[in-house]
Design a protein around this motif. Structure first.
Motif, PDB file in Angstrom:
ATOM      1  N   ILE A 290     -38.330-137.601  -3.963  1.00 41.01           N
ATOM      2  CA  ILE A 290     -38.137-138.856  -4.715  1.00 41.01           C
ATOM      3  C   ILE A 290     -37.933-140.003  -3.717  1.00 41.01           C
ATOM      4  CG2 ILE A 290     -36.778-140.022  -6.494  1.00 41.01           C
ATOM      5  CD1 ILE A 290     -35.770-137.216  -7.371  1.00 41.01           C
TER       6      ILE A 290
ATOM      7  N   MET B 126     -30.919-132.625 -14.386  1.00 40.29           N
ATOM      8  CA  MET B 126     -31.787-131.689 -13.679  1.00 40.29           C
ATOM      9  C   MET B 126     -31.025-130.438 -13.231  1.00 40.29           C
ATOM     10  SD  MET B 126     -34.933-132.750 -13.546  1.00 40.29           S
ATOM     11  CE  MET B 126     -35.788-132.176 -12.088  1.00 40.29           C
TER      12      MET B 126
ATOM     13  N   TRP C 117     -36.149-143.914  -9.789  1.00 43.00           N
ATOM     14  CA  TRP C 117     -37.595-143.866  -9.587  1.00 43.00           C
ATOM     15  C   TRP C 117     -38.116-142.730 -10.468  1.00 43.00           C
ATOM     16  CZ3 TRP C 117     -40.651-146.867  -6.224  1.00 43.00           C
ATOM     17  CH2 TRP C 117     -42.005-146.483  -6.163  1.00 43.00           C
TER      18      TRP C 117
ATOM     19  N   PRO D 155     -31.185-141.081 -15.392  1.00 42.48           N
ATOM     20  CA  PRO D 155     -32.269-140.282 -15.947  1.00 42.48           C
ATOM     21  C   PRO D 155     -31.641-139.126 -16.715  1.00 42.48           C
ATOM     22  CG  PRO D 155     -31.978-139.783 -13.614  1.00 42.48           C
ATOM     23  CD  PRO D 155     -30.993-140.864 -13.959  1.00 42.48           C
TER      24      PRO D 155
ATOM     25  N   GLU E  97     -40.293-138.588 -16.602  1.00 44.51           N
ATOM     26  CA  GLU E  97     -39.176-139.431 -17.054  1.00 44.51           C
ATOM     27  C   GLU E  97     -39.675-140.790 -17.542  1.00 44.51           C
ATOM     28  OE1 GLU E  97     -35.746-137.794 -13.947  1.00 44.51           O
ATOM     29  OE2 GLU E  97     -36.980-139.518 -13.418  1.00 44.51           O
TER      30      GLU E  97
ATOM     31  N   TRP F 125     -25.588-134.072  -9.691  1.00 46.08           N
ATOM     32  CA  TRP F 125     -25.500-135.316  -8.907  1.00 46.08           C
ATOM     33  C   TRP F 125     -24.813-136.433  -9.678  1.00 46.08           C
ATOM     34  CZ3 TRP F 125     -26.196-135.979  -3.858  1.00 46.08           C
ATOM     35  CH2 TRP F 125     -26.904-134.997  -3.157  1.00 46.08           C
ATOM     36  N   TYR F 126     -25.265-136.684 -10.892  1.00 45.59           N
ATOM     37  CA  TYR F 126     -24.658-137.782 -11.654  1.00 45.59           C
ATOM     38  C   TYR F 126     -23.247-137.430 -12.102  1.00 45.59           C
ATOM     39  CZ  TYR F 126     -28.695-140.823 -11.452  1.00 45.59           C
ATOM     40  OH  TYR F 126     -29.671-141.660 -10.991  1.00 45.59           O
TER      41      TYR F 126
ATOM     42  N   LEU G 178     -24.126-139.666  -5.217  1.00 42.64           N
ATOM     43  CA  LEU G 178     -25.179-140.675  -5.114  1.00 42.64           C
ATOM     44  C   LEU G 178     -24.577-142.022  -4.754  1.00 42.64           C
ATOM     45  CD1 LEU G 178     -27.098-139.833  -8.434  1.00 42.64           C
ATOM     46  CD2 LEU G 178     -27.836-139.260  -6.099  1.00 42.64           C
TER      47      LEU G 178
ATOM     48  N   ARG H  99     -37.992-130.412 -20.410  1.00 48.36           N
ATOM     49  CA  ARG H  99     -38.824-130.981 -19.327  1.00 48.36           C
ATOM     50  C   ARG H  99     -40.292-130.840 -19.669  1.00 48.36           C
ATOM     51  NH1 ARG H  99     -36.776-129.094 -13.431  1.00 48.36           N
ATOM     52  NH2 ARG H  99     -38.634-130.277 -12.861  1.00 48.36           N
TER      53      ARG H  99
ATOM     54  N   TYR I 281     -36.012-134.036  -2.500  1.00 49.27           N
ATOM     55  CA  TYR I 281     -36.730-133.642  -3.721  1.00 49.27           C
ATOM     56  C   TYR I 281     -38.084-134.344  -3.815  1.00 49.27           C
ATOM     57  CZ  TYR I 281     -32.012-132.181  -5.158  1.00 49.27           C
ATOM     58  OH  TYR I 281     -30.765-131.611  -5.230  1.00 49.27           O
TER      59      TYR I 281
ATOM     60  N   MET J 256     -39.806-139.725 -12.312  1.00 50.64           N
ATOM     61  CA  MET J 256     -40.610-138.574 -11.869  1.00 50.64           C
ATOM     62  C   MET J 256     -40.606-137.531 -12.983  1.00 50.64           C
ATOM     63  SD  MET J 256     -38.216-136.024 -10.134  1.00 50.64           S
ATOM     64  CE  MET J 256     -36.601-135.720 -10.770  1.00 50.64           C
TER      65      MET J 256
END
Ligand code: FFO
Ligand code: ATP
Length: 198
Positions: free
Chosen positions: A105, A138, A55, A125, A60, A142-143, A87, A17, A103, A57
């Protein structure tokens, strides 16, 4: 996952990161252009239906150039966090209302979110990737949770990771829940790992 692996993943995440955030603006601007060309050139790039982006952030690589160059019949969608931990993806055009999620976003405010399975292609992402299509995100899972159904089902949706080439790792330790990507595009390369290789 062992504690040692979790610690190693966290350290790697921090380092990657940091590397991503350090990239200069010129690299980001040219990178978004080059990425758009690579995403559009994928053999399975859809000409109709819905595609999911994100989106950008935290440094990224941005998808706005790709979004603007999508074929006219393709609808661009952004991820929306579900209370159930997965998601969904809501259609969004520049200028339409957005609200910040937990977060910070932005998410589309009014469009009805669709399930991942309704997408023809999903660009994810990533914090890190390897040429075999493993992804480090991250850390929220989630994904992984959202795309778990693709572990035992063929595309679509096609899963494509997007990142800068500095996010490449030789080999990421794979976790049981990881869902391998069908392709990874960076500003300099397109990786299409073959699942048929030994
Ligand atoms: N642009 C983008 N959108 C995305 C993701 C992403 O990685 N990038 N996600 C991919 O999963 C989902 C959101 N998951 C996220 C998980 C953690 C953090 C995060 O910033 N964590 C902070 C501190 C958390 C906080 O503020 O509460 C951190 O780790 O520093 C953000 C998004 C959906 N949307
Ligand atoms: N299919 C799944 N079902 C239930 N829990 C899951 C699933 N996939 C991942 N998780 C949980 O999510 C947590 C985070 O996973 P991981 O560190 O791989 O996230 P990540 O891919 O880096 O994050 P993200 O996808 O949000 O960018 C894991 O500890 C795991 O327990």
């Amino acid at each position: 996952m062992t504690e040692a692996t979790a610690t190693a993943r966290d350290a790697l995440r921090r380092e990657l990161r940091e590397r991503r955030r350090r990239l200069p603006p010129a690299t980001r601007i040219a990178g978004a252009e080059a990425l758009a060309a690579r995403l559009s050139a994928l053999p399975f790039a859809p000409t109709t239906g819905h595609v999911a982006g994100y989106w950008a952030m935290d440094g990224e690589i941005a998808l706005h150039v790709w979004q603007l160059r999508l074929p006219p019949e393709v609808r661009y969608c952004l991820p929306v966090l579900g209370d159930d931990g997965v998601l969904r993806f809501a259609p969004w055009r520049p200028g339409e209302d957005l609200v910040a999620n937990r977060y910070g976003i932005p998410e589309p405010a009014s469009a009805e979110p669709l399930p991942a399975a309704a997408m023809a292609l999903i660009v994810t992402p990533l914090v890190g990737f390897d040429p075999a299509g493993h992804r480090l995100g991250m850390g929220g899972g989630w994904y992984d949770r959202t795309l778990a159904f693709r572990r035992d089902r063929a595309a679509p949706p096609w899963l494509v990771g997007a990142g800068f080439s500095v996010q490449r790792c030789d080999a990421l330790p794979a976790e049981a829940w990881d869902v391998p990507l069908d392709a990874v595009c960076t500003e300099t390369d397109t990786f299409t790992p073959s699942r048929h290789a030994a």
